[in-house]
Design a protein around this motif. Structure first.
Motif, short mmCIF file in Angstrom:
data_model
loop_
_atom_site.label_atom_id
_atom_site.label_comp_id
_atom_site.label_asym_id
_atom_site.label_seq_id
_atom_site.Cartn_x
_atom_site.Cartn_y
_atom_site.Cartn_z
N GLU A 257 -12.17 -1.73 -5.88
CA GLU A 257 -11.17 -3.20 -6.13
C GLU A 257 -10.25 -4.27 -5.18
OE1 GLU A 257 -8.37 -2.00 -9.02
OE2 GLU A 257 -9.81 -1.43 -10.60
N GLU A 258 -9.79 -4.83 -5.70
CA GLU A 258 -9.72 -5.37 -4.23
C GLU A 258 -8.19 -5.75 -4.07
OE1 GLU A 258 -10.88 -9.59 -3.83
OE2 GLU A 258 -13.03 -9.65 -4.10
N SER A 259 -7.15 -4.96 -5.04
CA SER A 259 -6.20 -5.60 -5.41
C SER A 259 -5.79 -3.50 -4.68
CB SER A 259 -5.43 -5.16 -6.30
OG SER A 259 -6.38 -3.88 -7.73
N PHE A 260 -6.70 -2.98 -4.14
CA PHE A 260 -6.36 -1.18 -4.29
C PHE A 260 -7.25 -1.07 -1.97
CE2 PHE A 260 -8.29 2.49 -3.15
CZ PHE A 260 -7.32 4.24 -3.31
N TYR A 261 -8.14 -1.56 -2.43
CA TYR A 261 -8.47 -1.64 -0.49
C TYR A 261 -7.79 -2.68 0.75
CZ TYR A 261 -12.75 -5.09 -1.04
OH TYR A 261 -13.16 -5.83 -1.27
N LYS A 262 -7.47 -3.76 0.29
CA LYS A 262 -7.32 -4.40 0.60
C LYS A 262 -5.82 -4.60 1.69
CE LYS A 262 -10.47 -8.72 -0.18
NZ LYS A 262 -10.18 -10.48 -0.64
N PRO A 263 -5.12 -4.04 0.33
CA PRO A 263 -4.44 -3.97 1.37
C PRO A 263 -3.65 -2.57 2.03
CG PRO A 263 -3.52 -4.51 -1.25
CD PRO A 263 -4.77 -4.54 -0.92
N ILE A 264 -4.58 -1.94 1.65
CA ILE A 264 -4.28 -0.65 2.34
C ILE A 264 -5.23 -1.35 3.53
CG2 ILE A 264 -5.56 1.69 3.05
CD1 ILE A 264 -5.17 2.15 -0.15
N LEU A 265 -5.97 -1.40 4.05
CA LEU A 265 -6.68 -2.36 5.27
C LEU A 265 -5.97 -2.69 6.10
CD1 LEU A 265 -10.59 -2.35 4.41
CD2 LEU A 265 -9.63 -1.07 5.21
N ILE A 266 -4.74 -3.78 5.33
CA ILE A 266 -4.15 -4.52 6.08
C ILE A 266 -3.01 -2.97 6.72
CG2 ILE A 266 -2.23 -6.13 6.01
CD1 ILE A 266 -4.24 -7.69 3.48
N ALA A 267 -2.71 -1.95 5.76
CA ALA A 267 -1.41 -1.98 6.09
C ALA A 267 -1.22 -0.56 7.08
CB ALA A 267 -0.97 -0.83 4.82
N VAL A 268 -3.37 -0.43 7.35
CA VAL A 268 -3.39 0.34 9.01
C VAL A 268 -3.42 -0.56 9.95
CG1 VAL A 268 -5.51 1.60 9.82
CG2 VAL A 268 -4.65 1.48 7.29
N HIS A 269 -3.81 -1.60 10.02
CA HIS A 269 -3.72 -2.21 11.27
C HIS A 269 -2.19 -2.95 11.44
CE1 HIS A 269 -8.22 -2.34 10.19
NE2 HIS A 269 -7.97 -2.75 11.38
N VAL A 270 -1.24 -2.85 10.23
CA VAL A 270 -0.02 -2.93 10.27
C VAL A 270 0.22 -2.10 11.33
CG1 VAL A 270 2.36 -3.73 9.48
CG2 VAL A 270 -0.02 -4.96 8.89
N VAL A 443 -7.46 -9.09 13.38
CA VAL A 443 -7.29 -8.47 12.50
C VAL A 443 -6.22 -9.14 11.33
CG1 VAL A 443 -7.65 -6.31 10.60
CG2 VAL A 443 -8.61 -6.15 12.82
N LEU A 444 -5.72 -8.54 11.36
CA LEU A 444 -4.31 -9.33 11.04
C LEU A 444 -4.59 -10.82 10.60
CD1 LEU A 444 -1.53 -7.02 12.55
CD2 LEU A 444 -2.30 -6.85 10.04
N TRP A 445 -4.42 -11.50 11.72
CA TRP A 445 -4.25 -13.20 11.82
C TRP A 445 -5.51 -13.20 11.36
CZ3 TRP A 445 -3.07 -16.51 16.37
CH2 TRP A 445 -3.03 -17.88 15.94
N ALA A 446 -6.54 -13.23 10.78
CA ALA A 446 -7.50 -13.45 9.78
C ALA A 446 -7.18 -12.82 8.42
CB ALA A 446 -8.72 -12.54 9.94
N PHE A 447 -6.74 -11.83 8.07
CA PHE A 447 -6.80 -11.49 6.57
C PHE A 447 -5.14 -11.08 6.20
CE2 PHE A 447 -10.77 -9.14 8.13
CZ PHE A 447 -11.36 -9.55 7.83
N LEU A 448 -3.84 -10.92 6.68
CA LEU A 448 -2.87 -10.45 6.19
C LEU A 448 -2.34 -12.49 5.62
CD1 LEU A 448 -0.26 -9.10 6.28
CD2 LEU A 448 0.66 -10.46 8.14
N PRO A 449 -1.80 -11.68 4.15
CA PRO A 449 -1.46 -13.18 3.42
C PRO A 449 0.46 -13.00 4.00
CG PRO A 449 -1.56 -11.58 1.45
CD PRO A 449 -2.27 -11.06 3.49
N GLU A 450 1.03 -14.46 3.06
CA GLU A 450 1.96 -14.95 3.20
C GLU A 450 2.86 -14.13 2.05
OE1 GLU A 450 5.29 -15.42 4.72
OE2 GLU A 450 3.85 -15.77 6.05
#
Length: 482
Positions: A257-270, A443-450
């Motif tokens: 599920e995108e609503s599960f793994y996408k935020p986690i991947l972004i959070a790890v990079h943050v 990575v964040l430039w490519a995937f982090l939403p506003e």
């Protein structure tokens, strides 16, 4: 609940103050390291340590962080945000009390580990509580206060330990945590957690107590999402074998599920960006770094305090800016400044090491510029972004998993810094950190939403697939009819 007769904004402030003071222990615990180590190195100290002991004192809370991150999802999910906050601050109060009477290295190391456990709990908890209990228009500023109180905690212990013994400093920290425990006892439970537990009327009442009557649409959307989750849970069989099979299937489906793994991947990079920005080592090894850059002749107490004051002032500026500027744009710009500052300090230290150039004032100024870039960007924005990313359905487990990466990163940076410093120098270490930040920036430039001015439900729906959003749209009229 408390604060009757006050405006919704004041009530939100009350909740934020309680969880923020708890999180300020981050600054106190890791800031305490920077001043504890020099005092323990004194031959007259009642507790003696060697170089290996020093690195463990600095890094051991990071292992405790890992444990705290592992247990907090279960505690938050089953007992609620408020009880989890109470458990965390109680552990910290006991730990500071034990440091006051500690008379050997073993006791200090054990206490430092459990301080890390408490920090691991509040690290996941604090942005979630603020995200769930505050209005979207104020949420950015409130989340920025988390980095602000971190800076206040660091300034407090750096100032106190510059003039007091480490035992006296621990006494002050004990009093602060005890006061915060009283505040948290009077705070309300999170309306989102109440909704997840099916306590819808209570969730509405707490939500309106916190937000007033102008944001009812958000709580109704939260309840809608909770109904979907509860419906799926209640549909499960009571058979043990079938439940095991269903758990495996659900886990596999959840991972996709995108609503599960996408935020986690972004959070790890943050979190990676925040850790390798340099803030941790500037807090825990502030005297060592300052001596390397500015020389041993500098007035060390004044130098340490001015860095902490500058960090606090810059964080205060960030609180104001976060209400006006976009998160994504600010993170990108300040990260570029952070990278440039790390490379600048590395270049100066290399020139100084090679006897090509040396100017203590310039070196100290570069440290201030580095601290400025961190305090304006990576430090506050880490808490803001993490507090806004995770979906309601997976919020507890997502926060725990992503925060686990933070624990590992904390331990790696704090434990390896002395070794890196001895082998490749400060210039090599900062150059390495800068390269890590370049990767995170891409990575964040490519995937982090506003996320600015969006409700948590809108942010969540932005990560979901089209089919998941269609399900919510079909359910909404049914909820309205009720």
């Amino acid at each position: 609940m408390a604060c009757y007769g006050f405006s919704p904004f004041c009530r939100q402030c009350f909740v934020v103050i309680g969880v923020s003071i708890n999180l300020s222990q981050y600054g106190m615990v890791f800031g305490f390291t920077g001043l504890l180590l020099p005092q323990l190195q004194d031959p007259a100290s009642s507790v003696t340590i060697d170089q290996d002991g020093e690195s463990w004192i600095a890094a051991l809370p990071s292992l405790g962080l890992l444990v705290g991150n592992m247990i907090i999802p279960t505690i938050m999910g089953n007992l609620g945000r408020k009880r989890a906050n109470i458990i965390s601050i109680t552990i910290m109060t006991v730990c500071w009390s034990c440091i006051i009477i500690a008379n050997n290295l073993t006791t200090i190391l054990i206490v430092r580990f459990f301080q890390g456990v408490s920090l691991g709990m509040v690290n996941s908890l604090s942005p979630i509580v603020i995200g769930e209990c505050t209005s979207p228009k104020n949420r950015g500023a409130f989340l920025t206060t988390l980095s602000l109180v971190l800076s206040i905690g660091t300034l407090l212990v750096h100032t106190a330990a510059s003039f007091l013994s480490w035992r006296e400093t621990a006494t002050i920290c004990t009093a602060i945590t005890a006061f915060d425990l009283v505040l948290i006892l009077f705070a309300p439970e999170s309306p989102s957690w109440l909704a997840v537990k099916g306590r819808y009327n209570e969730a509405r009442n707490v939500f309106r107590w916190l937000r007033g009557n102008d944001e009812d649409e958000e709580i109704e959307r939260i309840i809608e999402a909770s109904v979907v989750t509860l419906r799926e849970t209640n549909a499960k069989s009571n058979s043990f074998v079938l439940n095991i099979k269903r758990t495996i299937i659900d886990f596999h489906r959840t991972m996709k599920e995108e609503s599960f793994y996408k935020p986690i991947l972004i959070a790890v990079h943050v979190y990676t960006l925040g850790t390798f920005s340099g803030v941790n080592i500037l807090t825990s090894y502030v005297i060592l770094i300052t001596k390397e850059i500015a020389g041993s002749e500098i007035n060390m107490p004044i130098a340490v305090i001015t860095l902490a004051v500058q960090r606090l002032i810059t964080n205060a500026v960030a609180v104001v800016l976060m209400k006006k500027v976009k998160r994504r744009t600010t993170l990108i710009l300040t990260t570029i400044m952070n990278i440039a500052s790390l490379f600048a300090v590395a270049g100066y230290d290399l020139a100084k090491t090679c006897n090509l150039f040396e100017n203590s004032l310039l070196g100290f100024l570069l440290l201030h510029i580095l601290m400025f870039s961190i305090s304006l960007g990576a430090l506050p924005l880490t808490f803001i972004i993490i507090g806004e990313l995770f979906s309601l359905k997976y919020r507890s487990i997502s926060a725990g998993l992503s925060s686990t990466s933070l624990s590992v990163l904390f331990f790696v940076t704090l434990k390896t810094f002395p070794c890196l410093f001895d082998n490749i120098g400060l210039y090599g270490t900062f150059f390495l950190y800068g390269c890590v930040l370049v990767y995170c920036l891409i990575v964040l430039w490519a995937f982090l939403p506003e996320t600015k001015d969006k409700t948590l439900q809108e942010i969540e729906e932005g990560f979901k697939s089209k089919s998941q959003n269609v399900e919510l749209k079909v359910l909404r009229p049914l909820m309205d009819s009720k």
